[in-house]
Design an enzyme around this catalytic site. Sequence first.
Site, PDB file in Angstrom:
ATOM      1  N   LYS B  80      -0.642 -49.479 -61.040  1.00 11.64           N
ATOM      2  CA  LYS B  80      -0.916 -50.280 -59.851  1.00 11.64           C
ATOM      3  C   LYS B  80      -2.430 -50.456 -59.715  1.00 11.64           C
ATOM      4  O   LYS B  80      -3.190 -49.511 -59.992  1.00 11.64           O
ATOM      5  CB  LYS B  80      -0.345 -49.557 -58.628  1.00 11.64           C
ATOM      6  CG  LYS B  80      -0.386 -50.348 -57.325  1.00 11.64           C
ATOM      7  CD  LYS B  80       0.313 -49.543 -56.224  1.00 11.64           C
ATOM      8  CE  LYS B  80       0.377 -50.277 -54.907  1.00 11.64           C
ATOM      9  NZ  LYS B  80       1.091 -49.491 -53.877  1.00 11.64           N
ATOM     10  N   SER B 155       4.764 -51.921 -51.437  1.00  8.38           N
ATOM     11  CA  SER B 155       3.646 -52.676 -51.934  1.00  8.38           C
ATOM     12  C   SER B 155       3.476 -52.622 -53.448  1.00  8.38           C
ATOM     13  O   SER B 155       2.718 -53.421 -53.996  1.00  8.38           O
ATOM     14  CB  SER B 155       2.361 -52.156 -51.289  1.00  8.38           C
ATOM     15  OG  SER B 155       2.117 -50.810 -51.668  1.00  8.38           O
ATOM     16  N   SER B 179       6.477 -47.476 -50.495  1.00  4.87           N
ATOM     17  CA  SER B 179       5.983 -48.517 -51.408  1.00  4.87           C
ATOM     18  C   SER B 179       6.393 -48.361 -52.862  1.00  4.87           C
ATOM     19  O   SER B 179       6.060 -49.231 -53.681  1.00  4.87           O
ATOM     20  CB  SER B 179       4.460 -48.596 -51.336  1.00  4.87           C
ATOM     21  OG  SER B 179       4.050 -49.278 -50.186  1.00  4.87           O
TER      22      SER B 179
END
Lengths: 95, 477
Positions: B80, B155, B179
């Site tokens: 990420k 996310s 997330s």
Amino acid sequence: MPLSTDQVRHVARLARLHLSDDEVARFARELTVILDYIDELQQVPTEGGEPAEQFITARNVFREDIVKASLPKQAVLSLAPASDDNYFHVPRVLG
Amino acid sequence: MSDYKTISATQIADDVREGRGSAVDFTSKALKLAATEGRELNAFITLCEEKALRQAAAIDQMSPELRAKLPLAGVPIALKDNISYTDYPMTCGSHILDGYIPPFDATVVTRLIEAGAVIIGKTNMDEFAMGSSNENSYFGPVKNPVDRSRAPGGSSGGSAAVVAQGIVPLSLGSETGGSVRQPAAFCGLFGLKPTYGAVSRFGLTAFASSTDQISPFARSAEDLALLYRVVAGWDENDSTSVAYDHPDYASVLELDRKLKIGLPKEYFAEGIDADVAATIDRARQALESAGHTISDVSLPLTNKAIPTYYVIASAEASANLARFDGVRYGLRESNDRSLEAMYSDTRESGFGPEVKRRIMLGTYALSSGYYDAYYNKASQVRELMRQEFEQSFKSVDLLLSPTSPTPAFKLGEKIDDPLAMYLSDVYTAPASLAGVPAISIPYGESSDGLPIGVQCIAASFGESLLFQIANHLVPRA
């Protein structure tokens, strides 16, 4: 209670956000809805209760005070939008 | 071109260690898939081709004795884009970090490289990890590989999409309130939110420091356990990380006892999708017929988790994001005016709408006259929620619930209604606030073919049990 546009401008100033007039109006509307929902928390009796803070690692963390290499100064300063060999440059603050 | 849907990380590492497969071949394949299918999904922000191929070549050239010690030998992985990796930009899905290249590696990156993993790219995400659909990225939304008209979840949407599409077998995301678990459920993957403090956050861009955890995605419980073992552990650079004697999780995947499992009745209240409820019922029956005991339990504060979470996470975010001010890195606006105008204009132009909304909410909750009513109140409720979990783990080994109230929703469906978007974290935020570990397990599909996730929550450092129950419910094919 609805949040006023003056309150939104005050909070934006505290947060150093230069909001447009449209954003101020939108946040006043949206934050009012969100804060109304958050007010459900007032229904939970917490009189005298402890706040949860650092509950899992609730211990002091000590280490020896030993000098170690940090990142090279140039590697850090070169990331800045404006800098020289020793300083970050920002707009003038005094007179 | 074959992809990483059929070959596991465990198998790749075995092949590379034994010299049956080449790290360069595995890496090249992942990079090729990333440039084609990854681009179609908008799943990557940056590809790390040059370093990846160099790392892979070094593994292939290593002596067999050294290579034999690498648990992730030659396994391609994606990160990420809020995890620091030197030589490539880190954006956090934001405009405000324009041009920023981290001058140091996150501790998880160091551990991955030492384990022989090959980092092929940085994945798209909601800006500063704020969102549940990946639509809050400056770089545009990610598409769900299962149905491209739908959100991959957020996310960590990019990290979920790249594993679900078979571009890489493993990825890292980060969790603050769901997330990783929610995108794992939306994309049909396994996703773990570790115990608070289990994985070092040195080099992870802070959002809400009292819940943030770097969290893995995989296509099987075995691969998830393998990756988690590599990244977990104490780190002198993160004073919230905990020294814990982690077992070799992947080698103890067999569930060797009958469990007591609780179904928290508050997780089955209004708003739950019928297919999701039916899936949980199916999991319940499977566990019962395997001899486990299922009982109803109550966690009465569950419906206060979202208001508690949004006060605490936004308050912490407003403080953590104060560092983005145009002085030391990234974007700068209005350099020719006052210092305060430079700060305010930089932040106005650098942050997107959801980040501003959270900063505003958090700043308000911490401001003079409101602190007790919001932040302090939420912290007290949080402590009561933590006690509820502690209490329930005295009578059950695990809690079983849905991961998300619905399968993946359509892109655009919730983006104009912040509160509706926040409510998609209703089943994941409680474990985040309590600091306990939780896993999302892909367990069947909805009537229109969308993946559904089952969540299991354990007491602190109960990850081993979570991998075992995941492996028990969905054994490796």
